[in-house]
Structure formats: structure tokens, C-alpha cells
Design a protein around this motif. Structure first.
Motif, PDB file in Angstrom:
ATOM      1  N   GLU A 115      45.056  29.915  49.423  1.00 49.83           N
ATOM      2  CA  GLU A 115      43.647  30.921  49.260  1.00 49.83           C
ATOM      3  C   GLU A 115      44.119  32.409  49.982  1.00 49.83           C
ATOM      4  N   ASP A 116      44.736  32.376  51.018  1.00 48.09           N
ATOM      5  CA  ASP A 116      45.203  33.471  51.936  1.00 48.09           C
ATOM      6  C   ASP A 116      46.109  34.430  50.952  1.00 48.09           C
ATOM      7  N   MET A 117      46.976  33.797  50.327  1.00 46.02           N
ATOM      8  CA  MET A 117      48.084  34.267  49.519  1.00 46.02           C
ATOM      9  C   MET A 117      47.312  34.962  48.396  1.00 46.02           C
ATOM     10  N   LEU A 118      46.451  34.256  47.783  1.00 50.87           N
ATOM     11  CA  LEU A 118      45.761  34.939  46.518  1.00 50.87           C
ATOM     12  C   LEU A 118      45.125  36.360  46.912  1.00 50.87           C
ATOM     13  N   ASP A 119      44.859  36.604  47.967  1.00 51.19           N
ATOM     14  CA  ASP A 119      44.443  37.985  48.255  1.00 51.19           C
ATOM     15  C   ASP A 119      45.400  38.990  48.100  1.00 51.19           C
ATOM     16  N   PHE A 120      46.860  38.652  47.533  1.00 50.73           N
ATOM     17  CA  PHE A 120      47.780  39.699  47.266  1.00 50.73           C
ATOM     18  C   PHE A 120      47.855  39.587  45.518  1.00 50.73           C
ATOM     19  N   ALA A 121      46.961  38.725  44.949  1.00 54.85           N
ATOM     20  CA  ALA A 121      47.162  38.795  43.589  1.00 54.85           C
ATOM     21  C   ALA A 121      45.817  39.550  43.032  1.00 54.85           C
ATOM     22  N   PHE A 122      45.972  39.957  41.666  1.00 55.59           N
ATOM     23  CA  PHE A 122      44.784  40.750  41.167  1.00 55.59           C
ATOM     24  C   PHE A 122      44.061  39.670  40.207  1.00 55.59           C
TER      25      PHE A 122
END
Ligand SMILES: Cc1cc2nc3c(=O)[nH]c(=O)nc-3n(C[C@H](O)[C@H](O)[C@H](O)COP(=O)(O)OP(=O)(O)OC[C@H]3O[C@@H](n4cnc5c(N)ncnc54)[C@H](O)[C@@H]3O)c2cc1C
Ligand code: FES
Lengths: 339, 109
Positions: free
Chosen positions: B72-79
Motif C-alpha cells: 500500500e505504501d509503495m503504491l503511493d509511487f504508482a500512478f
């Protein structure tokens, strides 16, 4: 573009651990180097991605951080005075009639080198760009991925997108001087340090900045001047005034044009022979994370070994008429030269 | 064999065969599915392996949209993150995924 090229013996592309140690090993072998890196500093992934993280598998260093390793490597290259060119991205290479290589940067800076050492890791480290139509038109005028000059943000309508430490730190730092500042993030949770999140929420409550839940959808403006951004949160879509947009979506590696220079490649990496780390083009070498061969490990340690073997071959190409003998650093006058 | 289909942003289908235990990201790389970059090699540290689980499959197997906290945290870096967004390196292929369809976003970064 008409500037005369910088003539050099070895041009090293990438100033990560492999590139830095290559400058040392080439120096030991009597070859001087120029290094180029798209980043504003040396150290590659170690300096950019994990400067404060301890590394445990560097021989004779039971524990050393990425930043410390970079400093030590720089110190080690010093007797050979390599020349660094930062904020330069190598984009094109061609073989010249005299057997040397012409390498050009996207700035127009050009080199003419006897050997080229590609130590480009996974490629140029650069910020991630969201897929927004026309984004290139605004980059450098209204849209930024880092703050180089705070003054360029004073009195502007600023939108900061992202939920990590850089996003929050810059939002809070720029808010006091801004006409308006909105932090835009896709969820209520943040990966930033809890203390920063608390401070940010206090500032929002005090009306010193705004926070909106949502993701960027569209850029609105003309002639490189942004006016607003359109964002959406689920079905709800809204506009936020924005004359400056700061994007913090992390970093990515891009091999980019380098992959089209004609060397044989495999899975986006450059194939080398393990005797001397030369590529399929004689005179072009590849070391570190950028190269591939059976059994390759993407370790800093491997890059060091590859640099040493590369230098033994590269020096023969740079100075074909000289007699090359292998010397230990303990007996080399070169490594002891006071800097 | 477990059949998995990746559909590109242009609608182009890439049909692949996967083995139990591989991650969806590994399946994509092995079959050279365009648009899955996987910079970090599956460490859940780059968000360049983002996919959307097909709506029918979300209905059929809702666990497919369960994301860990790191993911979930890493998805902050997805668009363009949606409810059916996943990092494909965090999905382990199992027998019951035969026929799975996932969509590849327009851009990873
Ligand atoms: C979180 C993390 C932890 C790690 N931990 C360890 C560990 O414990 N031990 C270990 O051994 N390894 C570790 N690694 C791997 C290690 O960092 C890499 O193997 C190492 O950095 C590779 O060095 P390099 O010099 O080949 O490439 P890089 O460090 O990637 O440096 C390449 C440089 O080249 C530049 N460049 C690329 N293309 C161009 C171009 N066209 N023009 C100009 N410049 C260009 C890039 O900007 C970059 O600065 C870790 C990596 C990460 C991300
Ligand atoms: S491969 Fe990097 S997050 Fe999945």
C-alpha cells in the motif's frame, strides 16, 4: 553543439561505485579519466537511494553507509585527479575514423575518448513522471521534481503531489511564502515520518496550507505556464489553482538511448566477456550493474572486480605502444602520489 | 499450466503460461510483457510492476485485491491507483488463478 569536444583517454559513464573504482584502477594503469553522471553528485545508487543505510558486505568494512562508501571511493580516486561532469546525461556515441569514440551529452557537451567505460548501473537515475498529457511542456517552468531554488516558488499557487517525506517536508517548507499551497495525496495515510504528518495536519488545521485527497488527472495551462491541475478522488473530480507543481513519486532507472549504441544486449543489460569486460564493440567496456554475463551478481563488490580487469585491457588500448606490467598498489608510485 | 492474460493499455492481449509459485511480475518478465518494468526485481521497492486485476476476477476472487501495508505504501509511487491496483511482484501464482486477467497501466514511471 559546435563546441570542440573534450579530448580524454577514458570516458566513464556513471559515477556510482563501479565508475569511481574504475577511475582508480585506470589511474593505477596509467590512464586518466573523465566521469559523467546525470546526478548532481557521485555515488550512484548508494548516494541517491540509500545514503544512510549500512552496507555489510564490503570486504574489510563490516559496516559502512552508502554515503561513507562514496566518500571513501572519492578519496581513493584523488591521486589520479579524475575530472567530474555532473548533471550530464550521455545520449549518443559514434565511432570516429581515428578509432576513437565521440560521445555526446544532452546538453551538447561532447567528448572524444580513446576508451569508453559504461558504468551506468540500471541506467540514469531520474524522477518518475506521471502520464499526464503535455507534461514536457511545463517541465522546468511550472513543473518540478525537486526544489533547487526556493525563490522560484514564492508568491505562487503551489500543488505538491505525493505522500512521502520529500513531499511533506517541501509542502511545509514552501507554504509560508506561497500564495496558496495544496498537498495532494491519494489516501489519508502517509509513508512520511509520523512527526511530519502531525505537523502537516496542524498546519492544515491552522489554515496555513491545504490537503486534498486525490490523484492528478490533467494539466491546465498554456505556453509552459501552468494555471491549474485537475485531480480526482474516486468519482469526484476537482480543479486546484496551480502555477507550480512539485511531483514526488520516487525514482526510476532508465537505460534510455545508451541501449541503442550498438553493443550486444541481453534483458536491457550490456553483454561483456569476463576476461576484460569489453563489450561487443572493441574499446567500449561495461562494468557494474550495467553489464551481464553468466553468473553476474549485482553487488558493489562485483563492480570493483570488473573495474580491475577492465583497466588491464583498457590501458593497452589507450597506450598501445607502452609496455604494461601489472603492479601491486603497495609498490605503485602512482597511488602514493600526494594529491 | 496456469494461463494468465496481461492486457495492455492499447487493448493488446499477451497470453502467458505460468507455474505455481512464480510471482505475476516474474511471469510478465519471462514472457516480455511490455509495460512491466520491475526496476527493483520484486523487492516491493519501486512500484514499476503495477497492474489492475480484471473486474470479473475481483468478483470471483476478492483476495486478489488484498494488499499488504508495504505494498500500500509503495503504491503511493504508482500512478492512477485504483481499488483493483496491485504490484504484480506481490501476487504469487496459485492453481486457482488459471485464466486470470490483469491490465497493464499506461505508464509505470
Ligand atoms: C536499497 C538498496 C540496497 C542495496 N544494498 C546493497 C548491499 O548491501 N551490497 C551490495 O553489494 N549492493 C547493494 N545494492 C546494489 C548496489 O547499490 C549496486 O550494485 C551498485 O550501486 C551498482 O553500482 P554501479 O556503479 O554499477 O551503478 P549505480 O550505482 O547504479 O550508478 C550508476 C550511475 O550512472 C548514472 N548514469 C546512468 N546512465 C547514465 C547516462 N546515460 N549518462 C550519465 N549518467 C548515467 C546513474 O545516474 C548512476 O549515478 C543495493 C541497492 C539498493 C537499491
Ligand atoms: S518489482 Fe519493484 S515493486 Fe514490484
Amino acid at each position: 553543439m559546435s563546441n570542440a569536444p573534450v579530448t580524454c583517454e577514458a570516458l566513464i559513464i556513471g559515477a556510482g561505485p563501479a565508475g569511481l573504482f574504475a577511475a582508480f584502477q585506470l589511474g593505477m594503469a596509467g590512464v586518466s579519466s573523465h566521469l559523467v553522471d546525470v546526478l548532481p553528485h557521485a555515488g550512484g545508487q548508494c548516494a541517491e537511494l540509500y545514503p544512510q543505510k549500512p552496507i555489510y558486505d564490503i570486504p574489510a568494512h563490516p559496516r559502512i553507509t552508502g554515503a561513507e562508501l562514496t566518500d571513501r571511493l572519492l578519496e581513493q580516486t584523488r591521486p589520479f585527479s579524475p575530472l567530474f561532469h555532473f548533471n550530464e546525461r550521455a545520449t549518443s556515441l559514434r565511432k570516429l575514423d581515428n578509432g576513437r569514440f565521440g560521445v555526446e551529452m544532452d546538453s551538447g557537451l561532447a567528448f572524444e575518448a580513446a576508451v569508453v567505460v559504461i558504468a551506468a548501473g540500471g541506467g540514469a537515475i531520474q524522477p518518475k513522471k506521471p502520464p499526464l498529457r503535455g507534461i514536457e511542456d511545463y517541465e522546468g517552468t511550472s513543473i518540478f521534481y525537486a526544489v533547487k531554488d526556493k525563490a522560484a516558488f514564492a508568491g505562487e499557487h503551489i500543488v505538491v503531489a505525493g505522500g512521502g517525506d520529500s513531499a511533506l517536508d517541501w509542502a511545509m517548507e514552501l507554504a509560508p511564502e506561497a500564495k496558496s499551497l495544496t498537498l495532494l495525496h491519494r489516501r489519508e495515510q502517509f509513508r512520511a515520518a509520523p512527526a511530519s504528518v502531525r505537523r502537516m495536519r496542524q498546519m492544515v488545521e491552522a489554515g496555513r496550507m491545504d490537503f486534498r485527497l486525490g490523484q492528478l488527472r490533467q494539466l491546465i495551462g498554456e505556453n509552459g505556464q501552468l494555471r491549474a491541475v485537475r485531480a480526482a478522488n474516486g468519482r469526484e473530480s476537482f480543479e486546484i489553482p496551480a502555477t507550480r507543481l512539485l511531483l514526488f513519486f520516487g525514482l526510476t532507472n532508465k537505460m534510455g538511448p545508451l541501449a541503442q549504441w550498438g553493443m550486444e544486449m541481453q534483458g536491457g543489460l550490456i553483454i561483456v566477456n569476463t576476461a576484460d569486460f569489453e563489450t561487443s564493440i572493441p574499446g567500449i567496456f561495461a562494468i557494474g550493474d550495467a553489464c551481464v554475463y553468466p553468473g553476474k551478481l549485482k553487488l558493489i563488490l562485483s563492480g570493483f572486480h570488473e573495474a580491475a580487469l577492465m583497466a588491464q585491457k583498457a590501458c593497452r588500448r589507450v597506450h598501445p605502444d607502452e609496455h604494461h606490467t601489472f603492479v601491486h598498489s603497495t609498490s605503485s608510485r602512482l597511488a602514493h602520489k600526494p594529491s | 499450466m496456469i494461463k494468465i492474460t496481461f492486457i495492455g493499455p492499447d487493448g493488446k492481449k499477451h497470453e502467458t503460461e505460468a507455474q505455481e509459485g512464480m510471482t505475476l511480475m516474474e511471469v510478465a518478465l519471462k514472457n516480455m510483457v511490455p509495460g512491466i518494468e520491475a526496476d527493483c526485481g520484486g523487492a516491493c521497492a519501486c512500484a514499476t510492476c503495477h497492474v489492475y486485476v480484471d473486474a470479473d476476477w475481483v468478483a470471483k476472487k476478492p483476495q486478489l485485491t488484498q494488499r499488504s501495508e508495504t505494498e500500500e505504501d509503495m503504491l503511493d509511487f504508482a500512478f492512477d491507483v485504483r481499488d483493483n491496483s496491485r504490484l504484480s511482484c506481490q501476487i504469487k501464482v496459485t492453481d486457482d488463478m488459471d485464466g486470470l486477467i490483469v491490465h497493464v497501466p499506461e505508464q509505470q514511471g
